[in-house]
Design an enzyme around this catalytic site. Structure first.
Site, PDB file in Angstrom:
ATOM      1  N   ALA A  65       0.814  -1.202   0.105  1.00 47.73           N
ATOM      2  CA  ALA A  65       0.210   0.167   0.100  1.00 47.73           C
ATOM      3  C   ALA A  65       0.840   1.199  -0.104  1.00 47.73           C
ATOM      4  O   ALA A  65       2.109   1.167   0.516  1.00 47.73           O
ATOM      5  CB  ALA A  65      -1.075   0.173   1.039  1.00 47.73           C
ATOM      6  N   GLY A 109       0.468  -5.042   0.744  1.00 54.38           N
ATOM      7  CA  GLY A 109      -0.681  -5.295   0.113  1.00 54.38           C
ATOM      8  C   GLY A 109      -0.593  -5.712  -1.504  1.00 54.38           C
ATOM      9  O   GLY A 109      -1.292  -6.405  -2.061  1.00 54.38           O
ATOM     10  N   GLU A 112      -0.423  -9.445  -0.959  1.00 52.44           N
ATOM     11  CA  GLU A 112      -2.007  -9.756  -0.346  1.00 52.44           C
ATOM     12  C   GLU A 112      -2.786  -9.532  -1.765  1.00 52.44           C
ATOM     13  O   GLU A 112      -3.878 -10.583  -1.917  1.00 52.44           O
ATOM     14  CB  GLU A 112      -2.522  -8.843   0.512  1.00 52.44           C
ATOM     15  CG  GLU A 112      -1.897  -8.890   1.817  1.00 52.44           C
ATOM     16  CD  GLU A 112      -2.016  -7.901   2.953  1.00 52.44           C
ATOM     17  OE1 GLU A 112      -1.931  -6.644   2.543  1.00 52.44           O
ATOM     18  OE2 GLU A 112      -2.817  -8.072   3.972  1.00 52.44           O
ATOM     19  N   GLU A 132       4.579  -5.194   6.859  1.00 55.98           N
ATOM     20  CA  GLU A 132       3.983  -4.249   7.750  1.00 55.98           C
ATOM     21  C   GLU A 132       4.187  -3.801   9.121  1.00 55.98           C
ATOM     22  O   GLU A 132       4.309  -2.731   9.679  1.00 55.98           O
ATOM     23  CB  GLU A 132       2.563  -4.610   7.757  1.00 55.98           C
ATOM     24  CG  GLU A 132       1.681  -4.224   6.430  1.00 55.98           C
ATOM     25  CD  GLU A 132       1.705  -5.748   5.558  1.00 55.98           C
ATOM     26  OE1 GLU A 132       2.555  -6.605   6.017  1.00 55.98           O
ATOM     27  OE2 GLU A 132       0.839  -5.961   4.828  1.00 55.98           O
TER      28      GLU A 132
HETATM   29  C1  HXC Z   1       5.091   4.330  -1.372  1.00 54.12           C
HETATM   30  C2  HXC Z   1       6.981   3.459  -2.218  1.00 54.12           C
HETATM   31  C3  HXC Z   1       6.492   2.140  -1.506  1.00 54.12           C
HETATM   32  C4  HXC Z   1       5.333   2.141  -0.774  1.00 54.12           C
HETATM   33  C5  HXC Z   1       8.504   2.176  -2.548  1.00 54.12           C
HETATM   34  N1  HXC Z   1       8.051   3.361  -2.593  1.00 54.12           N
HETATM   35  N2  HXC Z   1       7.546   1.348  -1.913  1.00 54.12           N
HETATM   36  N3  HXC Z   1       6.206   4.331  -2.123  1.00 54.12           N
HETATM   37  N4  HXC Z   1       4.512   3.204  -0.663  1.00 54.12           N
HETATM   38  N5  HXC Z   1       4.866   0.858  -0.151  1.00 54.12           N
HETATM   39  C6  HXC Z   1       8.761   4.320  -3.398  1.00 54.12           C
HETATM   40  C7  HXC Z   1      10.072   4.777  -2.548  1.00 54.12           C
HETATM   41  O1  HXC Z   1       9.591   5.583  -1.855  1.00 54.12           O
HETATM   42  C8  HXC Z   1      10.907   5.324  -3.851  1.00 54.12           C
HETATM   43  O2  HXC Z   1      10.503   6.690  -4.024  1.00 54.12           O
HETATM   44  C9  HXC Z   1      10.650   4.528  -4.984  1.00 54.12           C
HETATM   45  O3  HXC Z   1       9.216   3.708  -4.798  1.00 54.12           O
HETATM   46  C10 HXC Z   1      11.766   3.418  -5.286  1.00 54.12           C
HETATM   47  O4  HXC Z   1      11.841   2.894  -3.823  1.00 54.12           O
HETATM   48  P1  HXC Z   1      13.382   2.590  -3.079  1.00 54.12           P
HETATM   49  O5  HXC Z   1      13.088   2.248  -1.630  1.00 54.12           O
HETATM   50  O6  HXC Z   1      14.225   3.688  -3.429  1.00 54.12           O
HETATM   51  O7  HXC Z   1      13.822   1.240  -3.931  1.00 54.12           O
HETATM   52  P2  HXC Z   1      14.622  -0.109  -3.322  1.00 54.12           P
HETATM   53  O8  HXC Z   1      15.888   0.644  -2.747  1.00 54.12           O
HETATM   54  O9  HXC Z   1      15.085  -0.925  -4.586  1.00 54.12           O
HETATM   55  O10 HXC Z   1      13.878  -0.726  -2.266  1.00 54.12           O
HETATM   56  C11 HXC Z   1      12.611  -1.656  -2.720  1.00 54.12           C
HETATM   57  C12 HXC Z   1      11.913  -1.760  -1.471  1.00 54.12           C
HETATM   58  C13 HXC Z   1      11.565  -0.638  -0.670  1.00 54.12           C
HETATM   59  C14 HXC Z   1      12.570  -2.931  -0.717  1.00 54.12           C
HETATM   60  C15 HXC Z   1      10.561  -2.538  -2.137  1.00 54.12           C
HETATM   61  O11 HXC Z   1      10.978   0.382  -1.456  1.00 54.12           O
HETATM   62  C16 HXC Z   1      10.664  -1.040   0.493  1.00 54.12           C
HETATM   63  O12 HXC Z   1      10.918  -1.565   1.563  1.00 54.12           O
HETATM   64  N6  HXC Z   1       9.509  -0.311   0.305  1.00 54.12           N
HETATM   65  C17 HXC Z   1       8.081  -0.477   1.142  1.00 54.12           C
HETATM   66  C18 HXC Z   1       7.790  -1.953   1.563  1.00 54.12           C
HETATM   67  C19 HXC Z   1       6.692  -1.975   2.273  1.00 54.12           C
HETATM   68  O13 HXC Z   1       6.921  -1.808   3.680  1.00 54.12           O
HETATM   69  N7  HXC Z   1       5.492  -2.521   1.998  1.00 54.12           N
HETATM   70  C20 HXC Z   1       4.311  -2.707   2.744  1.00 54.12           C
HETATM   71  C21 HXC Z   1       3.425  -1.334   2.737  1.00 54.12           C
HETATM   72  S1  HXC Z   1       2.158  -1.372   4.194  1.00 54.12           S
HETATM   73  P3  HXC Z   1      11.221   7.878  -4.178  1.00 54.12           P
HETATM   74  O14 HXC Z   1      10.374   9.159  -4.725  1.00 54.12           O
HETATM   75  O15 HXC Z   1      12.124   7.990  -3.073  1.00 54.12           O
HETATM   76  O16 HXC Z   1      12.086   7.496  -5.421  1.00 54.12           O
HETATM   77  C22 HXC Z   1       0.902  -2.111   3.359  1.00 54.12           C
HETATM   78  C23 HXC Z   1      -0.399  -2.514   4.142  1.00 54.12           C
HETATM   79  C24 HXC Z   1      -1.242  -3.322   3.323  1.00 54.12           C
HETATM   80  O17 HXC Z   1       0.917  -2.691   2.369  1.00 54.12           O
HETATM   81  C25 HXC Z   1      -2.685  -3.106   3.919  1.00 54.12           C
HETATM   82  C26 HXC Z   1      -3.643  -3.495   3.074  1.00 54.12           C
HETATM   83  C27 HXC Z   1      -3.271  -2.910   1.743  1.00 54.12           C
END
Ligand code: HXC
Length: 258
Positions: A65, A109, A112, A132
């Site tokens: 998400a 998400g 999921e 998460e």
């Molecule tokens: C918003 C995101 C994002 C996310 C990545 N980006 N994941 N933006 N929400 N979930 C954005 C980053 O901010 C960044 O933007 C660009 O995408 C590239 O990401 P990087 O982190 O620079 O890439 P990398 O170093 O290759 O790392 C990849 C990654 C990391 C390991 C996937 O991005 C990451 O850990 N993302 C979050 C994963 C996460 O926690 N997901 C769960 C979310 S909570 P900029 O502008 O800086 O370039 C969830 C709840 C579900 O899903 C509930 C129901 C739907």
């Protein structure tokens, strides 16, 4: 309909819906989830479409998400709007077969969403995770329930509590994905699987999907009865006679969804 965060292509009875927010690794924001729900509704209504493929980019199916969007919300906001509830329902309401073709990250998400599809074909660079916990929340659209059913309590707890990622090989071993293919062949494999599904009787495909999904909702004896009655009901269809006669006549069946 023109979309900004997804790309939809319908060809040869298969709708391919590609998540398309490359700058954010396909993070699921409300616009994308709304567009996805709308595209799935269109594909459901489109008589030409017999199977749907949901995919992302070679780097990310979806990295979860959208954290930026979520970070601005309060409990009252998310509870009162039932955040992600309607979108999840829209995805689960699709009766046609949906294949997730996953390359790169399928996190939170994103994982999921892939698990809400009927099965997952993974590229060998796929990474699944429910991180998460690192954000101070739990999964919100089925991670704790579907991952546990898919891979068992031990791995599910491990994934949710540590936030670690599972690679494609482990995901296949654990039963989360149906097959792993070289990343360059992902869409070709998904298209081939979708084309196979599209050849079958839609009546039977819908019945299969209902019966398998029912196994998660009921006891074994009720599920077996549901399946047996569904099997019996297929004998009311022309496609049942066609399928069996085609076998006996050593020819390919021509199903007509009747
Ligand atoms: C918003 C995101 C994002 C996310 C990545 N980006 N994941 N933006 N929400 N979930 C954005 C980053 O901010 C960044 O933007 C660009 O995408 C590239 O990401 P990087 O982190 O620079 O890439 P990398 O170093 O290759 O790392 C990849 C990654 C990391 C390991 C996937 O991005 C990451 O850990 N993302 C979050 C994963 C996460 O926690 N997901 C769960 C979310 S909570 P900029 O502008 O800086 O370039 C969830 C709840 C579900 O899903 C509930 C129901 C739907």
């Amino acid at each position: 309909m023109a979309y900004e965060t997804i790309i939809v292509e319908v060809e040869d009875h298969v709708a391919v819906i590609k998540l398309n927010r490359p700058d954010a690794l396909n993070a699921l924001n409300s616009q994308l989830l709304g567009e996805l729900a709308s595209a799935l509704k269109d594909a459901s209504a489109n008589e030409k479409v017999r199977c749907i493929i949901l995919t992302g980019s070679s780097k990310a199916f979806a990295a979860g998400a959208d954290i930026k969007e979520m970070s601005e919300k309060s409990f009252v906001d998310v509870f009162m709007s039932d955040l992600f509830g309607n979108e999840a329902t829209a995805i689960l309401n699709v009766r046609k077969p949906v294949i997730a073709a996953v390359a790169g990250y399928a996190l939170g998400g994103g994982c999921e969403l892939a698990m809400m599809c009927d099965f997952i074909i993974a590229a060998d660079n796929a990474k699944f995770g429910q991180p998460e916990i690192n954000l101070g929340v739990v999964a919100g659209i089925g991670g704790t329930q579907r991952l546990t059913r898919a891979v068992g309590k031990a791995k599910s707890m491990d994934m949710h509590l540590t936030g670690r990622f599972m690679d494609a090989e482990e995901a296949e071993r654990a039963g989360l994905v149906s097959r792993v293919v070289p990343a360059k062949n992902l869409m070709e494999e998904a298209q081939t699987a979708a084309a196979k599904i599209a050849e079958k009787s839609m009546l039977t495909s819908l019945a299969v999907k209902e019966a398998v999904n029912r196994s998660f909702e009921t006891t074994l004896s009720e599920g077996l009865l549901f399946e047996r009655r569904l099997f019996h009901s297929m004998f009311a269809s022309e496609d049942q006679s066609e399928g069996m006669n085609a076998f006996l006549e050593k020819r390919a069946a021509q199903f007509r969804d009747k």
